[in-house]
Motif scaffolding. Structure first.
Motif, PDB file in Angstrom:
ATOM      1  N   PRO A  10       3.890  17.229 -12.746  1.00 32.39           N
ATOM      2  CA  PRO A  10       5.270  17.086 -13.223  1.00 32.39           C
ATOM      3  C   PRO A  10       6.093  16.081 -12.431  1.00 32.39           C
ATOM      4  CG  PRO A  10       4.660  19.395 -13.044  1.00 32.39           C
ATOM      5  CD  PRO A  10       3.555  18.624 -12.410  1.00 32.39           C
ATOM      6  N   THR A  11       5.859  16.030 -11.117  1.00 31.75           N
ATOM      7  CA  THR A  11       6.609  15.127 -10.256  1.00 31.75           C
ATOM      8  C   THR A  11       5.639  14.343  -9.377  1.00 31.75           C
ATOM      9  OG1 THR A  11       8.493  16.646 -10.197  1.00 31.75           O
ATOM     10  CG2 THR A  11       8.405  14.957  -8.490  1.00 31.75           C
ATOM     11  N   VAL A  12       5.844  13.032  -9.299  1.00 34.11           N
ATOM     12  CA  VAL A  12       5.005  12.160  -8.477  1.00 34.11           C
ATOM     13  C   VAL A  12       5.850  11.640  -7.320  1.00 34.11           C
ATOM     14  CG1 VAL A  12       3.480  10.158  -8.456  1.00 34.11           C
ATOM     15  CG2 VAL A  12       3.774  11.470 -10.567  1.00 34.11           C
ATOM     16  N   VAL A  13       5.390  11.898  -6.095  1.00 37.59           N
ATOM     17  CA  VAL A  13       6.098  11.442  -4.899  1.00 37.59           C
ATOM     18  C   VAL A  13       5.279  10.333  -4.256  1.00 37.59           C
ATOM     19  CG1 VAL A  13       7.059  12.096  -2.671  1.00 37.59           C
ATOM     20  CG2 VAL A  13       7.085  13.737  -4.569  1.00 37.59           C
ATOM     21  N   ILE A  14       5.884   9.157  -4.131  1.00 41.63           N
ATOM     22  CA  ILE A  14       5.200   7.971  -3.620  1.00 41.63           C
ATOM     23  C   ILE A  14       5.857   7.561  -2.311  1.00 41.63           C
ATOM     24  CG2 ILE A  14       4.655   5.553  -4.094  1.00 41.63           C
ATOM     25  CD1 ILE A  14       5.607   7.306  -7.095  1.00 41.63           C
ATOM     26  N   THR A  15       5.036   7.396  -1.281  1.00 40.53           N
ATOM     27  CA  THR A  15       5.517   6.909   0.009  1.00 40.53           C
ATOM     28  C   THR A  15       4.880   5.558   0.293  1.00 40.53           C
ATOM     29  OG1 THR A  15       5.792   9.160   0.865  1.00 40.53           O
ATOM     30  CG2 THR A  15       5.663   7.369   2.476  1.00 40.53           C
ATOM     31  N   ALA A  16       5.689   4.571   0.655  1.00 40.18           N
ATOM     32  CA  ALA A  16       5.183   3.240   0.963  1.00 40.18           C
ATOM     33  C   ALA A  16       4.631   3.198   2.382  1.00 40.18           C
ATOM     34  CB  ALA A  16       6.275   2.205   0.792  1.00 40.18           C
ATOM     35  N   LEU A  17       3.378   2.809   2.518  1.00 39.52           N
ATOM     36  CA  LEU A  17       2.776   2.594   3.833  1.00 39.52           C
ATOM     37  C   LEU A  17       3.064   1.178   4.330  1.00 39.52           C
ATOM     38  CD1 LEU A  17      -0.669   4.292   3.142  1.00 39.52           C
ATOM     39  CD2 LEU A  17       1.360   5.303   4.190  1.00 39.52           C
ATOM     40  N   GLU A  18       3.295   0.277   3.383  1.00 36.77           N
ATOM     41  CA  GLU A  18       3.704  -1.097   3.650  1.00 36.77           C
ATOM     42  C   GLU A  18       4.808  -1.424   2.637  1.00 36.77           C
ATOM     43  OE1 GLU A  18       0.254  -3.461   2.914  1.00 36.77           O
ATOM     44  OE2 GLU A  18      -0.986  -2.401   4.398  1.00 36.77           O
ATOM     45  N   ASP A  19       5.513  -2.519   2.842  1.00 34.02           N
ATOM     46  CA  ASP A  19       6.440  -2.965   1.802  1.00 34.02           C
ATOM     47  C   ASP A  19       5.655  -3.117   0.506  1.00 34.02           C
ATOM     48  OD1 ASP A  19       8.268  -3.044   3.833  1.00 34.02           O
ATOM     49  OD2 ASP A  19       8.566  -5.222   3.795  1.00 34.02           O
ATOM     50  N   SER A  20       6.128  -2.488  -0.571  1.00 29.09           N
ATOM     51  CA  SER A  20       5.322  -2.381  -1.786  1.00 29.09           C
ATOM     52  C   SER A  20       6.162  -2.604  -3.031  1.00 29.09           C
ATOM     53  CB  SER A  20       4.670  -0.988  -1.878  1.00 29.09           C
ATOM     54  OG  SER A  20       3.829  -0.739  -0.770  1.00 29.09           O
ATOM     55  N   GLU A  72       0.116  12.213  -2.312  1.00 25.50           N
ATOM     56  CA  GLU A  72      -0.598  13.436  -1.927  1.00 25.50           C
ATOM     57  C   GLU A  72      -1.651  13.175  -0.854  1.00 25.50           C
ATOM     58  OE1 GLU A  72      -2.078  15.528  -5.339  1.00 25.50           O
ATOM     59  OE2 GLU A  72      -0.069  16.163  -5.929  1.00 25.50           O
ATOM     60  N   GLY A  73      -1.272  12.391   0.143  1.00 30.53           N
ATOM     61  CA  GLY A  73      -2.153  12.113   1.265  1.00 30.53           C
ATOM     62  C   GLY A  73      -3.244  11.096   0.995  1.00 30.53           C
ATOM     63  N   LYS A  74      -3.250  10.513  -0.206  1.00 34.57           N
ATOM     64  CA  LYS A  74      -4.276   9.530  -0.568  1.00 34.57           C
ATOM     65  C   LYS A  74      -3.683   8.134  -0.525  1.00 34.57           C
ATOM     66  CE  LYS A  74      -6.604  12.839  -3.608  1.00 34.57           C
ATOM     67  NZ  LYS A  74      -7.052  13.119  -5.002  1.00 34.57           N
ATOM     68  N   ARG A  75      -4.405   7.234   0.103  1.00 39.16           N
ATOM     69  CA  ARG A  75      -3.947   5.843   0.230  1.00 39.16           C
ATOM     70  C   ARG A  75      -4.356   5.045  -1.003  1.00 39.16           C
ATOM     71  NH1 ARG A  75      -2.831   2.040   4.500  1.00 39.16           N
ATOM     72  NH2 ARG A  75      -3.337  -0.093   3.827  1.00 39.16           N
ATOM     73  N   ILE A  76      -3.407   4.292  -1.533  1.00 39.15           N
ATOM     74  CA  ILE A  76      -3.659   3.425  -2.678  1.00 39.15           C
ATOM     75  C   ILE A  76      -3.276   2.013  -2.276  1.00 39.15           C
ATOM     76  CG2 ILE A  76      -3.020   2.894  -5.057  1.00 39.15           C
ATOM     77  CD1 ILE A  76      -2.291   6.350  -4.059  1.00 39.15           C
ATOM     78  N   ALA A  77      -4.232   1.103  -2.361  1.00 37.52           N
ATOM     79  CA  ALA A  77      -4.002  -0.285  -1.955  1.00 37.52           C
ATOM     80  C   ALA A  77      -3.470  -1.100  -3.121  1.00 37.52           C
ATOM     81  CB  ALA A  77      -5.301  -0.891  -1.420  1.00 37.52           C
ATOM     82  N   ALA A  78      -3.013  -2.299  -2.815  1.00 40.07           N
ATOM     83  CA  ALA A  78      -2.521  -3.200  -3.848  1.00 40.07           C
ATOM     84  C   ALA A  78      -3.582  -3.415  -4.916  1.00 40.07           C
ATOM     85  CB  ALA A  78      -2.121  -4.541  -3.234  1.00 40.07           C
ATOM     86  N   ARG A  79      -3.166  -3.294  -6.174  1.00 44.13           N
ATOM     87  CA  ARG A  79      -3.963  -3.556  -7.370  1.00 44.13           C
ATOM     88  C   ARG A  79      -4.974  -2.449  -7.684  1.00 44.13           C
ATOM     89  NH1 ARG A  79      -5.785  -9.656  -6.419  1.00 44.13           N
ATOM     90  NH2 ARG A  79      -6.166  -9.742  -8.670  1.00 44.13           N
ATOM     91  N   ASP A  80      -5.009  -1.385  -6.871  1.00 46.97           N
ATOM     92  CA  ASP A  80      -5.736  -0.173  -7.275  1.00 46.97           C
ATOM     93  C   ASP A  80      -4.971   0.490  -8.420  1.00 46.97           C
ATOM     94  OD1 ASP A  80      -7.461  -0.582  -5.131  1.00 46.97           O
ATOM     95  OD2 ASP A  80      -6.708   1.100  -3.940  1.00 46.97           O
ATOM     96  N   GLY A  81      -5.690   1.213  -9.279  1.00 49.53           N
ATOM     97  CA  GLY A  81      -5.050   1.990 -10.314  1.00 49.53           C
ATOM     98  C   GLY A  81      -5.046   3.470  -9.957  1.00 49.53           C
ATOM     99  N   VAL A  82      -4.032   4.185 -10.411  1.00 55.05           N
ATOM    100  CA  VAL A  82      -3.949   5.627 -10.198  1.00 55.05           C
ATOM    101  C   VAL A  82      -3.644   6.288 -11.538  1.00 55.05           C
ATOM    102  CG1 VAL A  82      -2.896   7.498  -8.889  1.00 55.05           C
ATOM    103  CG2 VAL A  82      -2.968   5.199  -7.908  1.00 55.05           C
ATOM    104  N   ALA A  83      -4.596   7.071 -12.050  1.00 55.09           N
ATOM    105  CA  ALA A  83      -4.398   7.835 -13.280  1.00 55.09           C
ATOM    106  C   ALA A  83      -3.862   9.217 -12.905  1.00 55.09           C
ATOM    107  CB  ALA A  83      -5.699   7.946 -14.058  1.00 55.09           C
ATOM    108  N   ILE A  84      -2.738   9.605 -13.495  1.00 50.17           N
ATOM    109  CA  ILE A  84      -2.028  10.829 -13.106  1.00 50.17           C
ATOM    110  C   ILE A  84      -1.869  11.723 -14.326  1.00 50.17           C
ATOM    111  CG2 ILE A  84       0.087  11.744 -12.068  1.00 50.17           C
ATOM    112  CD1 ILE A  84       0.561   8.795 -11.030  1.00 50.17           C
ATOM    113  N   ALA A  91       0.862  -1.181   0.000  1.00 50.33           N
ATOM    114  CA  ALA A  91       0.000   0.000   0.000  1.00 50.33           C
ATOM    115  C   ALA A  91       0.896   1.227   0.000  1.00 50.33           C
ATOM    116  CB  ALA A  91      -0.912   0.016   1.226  1.00 50.33           C
ATOM    117  N   ILE A  92       0.467   2.261  -0.722  1.00 52.99           N
ATOM    118  CA  ILE A  92       1.269   3.466  -0.866  1.00 52.99           C
ATOM    119  C   ILE A  92       0.399   4.697  -0.620  1.00 52.99           C
ATOM    120  CG2 ILE A  92       2.857   2.377  -2.493  1.00 52.99           C
ATOM    121  CD1 ILE A  92       1.390   3.903  -4.742  1.00 52.99           C
ATOM    122  N   GLU A  93       1.081   5.844  -0.572  1.00 56.58           N
ATOM    123  CA  GLU A  93       0.379   7.119  -0.406  1.00 56.58           C
ATOM    124  C   GLU A  93       0.929   8.110  -1.420  1.00 56.58           C
ATOM    125  OE1 GLU A  93      -0.758   8.962   3.614  1.00 56.58           O
ATOM    126  OE2 GLU A  93       1.004  10.125   3.007  1.00 56.58           O
TER     127      GLU A  93
END
Length: 232
Positions: free
Chosen positions: A214-224, A198-210, A194-196
């Motif tokens: 210009p820059t995407v910053v991804i933080t892992a909430l779990e090993d991902s 811009e403060g939004k949680r994204i779970a495994a196998r969710d899609g994110v359209a961006i 699971a990742i975050e």
């Protein structure tokens, strides 16, 4: 813009041997709001039963990238190519003027893949196939280019389109940055964890359209384990 598409909202069908989920309109699933994302046309999340698979079928004028999440997939085509791609590794098929191939899970365990189709920039060319390993340690804490249509990405599998497929593995708490650019579109899916963004949680196998990001910053909430397409 960050548009999260939860796994539960995806289209798909369960054929017994194949449980397929579609991030974009595909086969009998049609959603006018999810036909493509730039030149990214298909992102299928396929679970393939042991000792089963896709029998021979044709393709043309499409770049088809297969990212193996679990198990292994065996490819065979009418050009004489035969290869087995294991979890974490990638294969690419440039369908070009036409190719017939089969993909089988010849393992005794379930195989899970992402299959990604990107519309080619170059058409009318000879079809080809290739695969290579991408050790997860090499992707630890950073994005690595897996497949690319850009000559500068010399370590990536070549594709004939204005796009890149990149991957990263992040430990919980780690952050990775990807520079997408103003005029590009990204589509990101965590294979695991699971990742975050811009403060939004994204779970495994969710899609994110961006887009317009210009820059995407991804933080892992779990090993991902993360796969992202940088599309035109």
């Amino acid at each position: 813009m960050i548009d999260i598409r939860p796994f539960a909202s995806l289209g798909g069908a369960n054929h017994g041997w194949l449980d397929a989920k579609h991030h974009f309109s595909f086969a009998n699933y049609y959603d006018p709001a999810r036909e493509s994302w730039g030149n990214l046309r298909v992102w299928n999340d396929d679970t393939i039963a042991p000792q089963s698979g896709f029998p021979p079928h044709p393709h043309r004028d499409m770049e088809i990238i297969t990212y193996v999440r679990e198990g292994a997939i065996t490819h065979q085509d009418n050009l004489g190519n035969l290869g087995r791609t294991e979890a974490g590794d990638v294969q690419v098929m440039s369908a070009g003027t036409g190719i017939t191939h089969a993909e089988y899970n010849k393992e005794d365990v379930t195989t899970k893949i992402f299959q990604i189709w990107i519309q080619p920039t170059q058409t009318g060319e000879k079809p080809s196939w290739g695969a290579r390993p991408f050790p997860k340690d090499d992707r630890a804490g950073q994005f690595v280019v897996l497949a690319s249509g850009f000559a500068d990405d010399t370590d990536a599998l070549p594709i004939r389109t204005d796009a890149r497929v990149v991957g990263a593995t992040l430990k919980a708490g780690e952050t990775a940055t990807y520079r997408l650019g103003n005029d590009r579109r990204g589509y990101l899916v965590p294979a695991t964890g699971a990742i975050e963004i811009e403060g939004k949680r994204i779970a495994a196998r969710d899609g994110v359209a961006i887009s317009d990001q210009p820059t995407v910053v991804i933080t892992a909430l779990e090993d991902s384990e993360i796969v992202l397409v940088d599309a035109a």
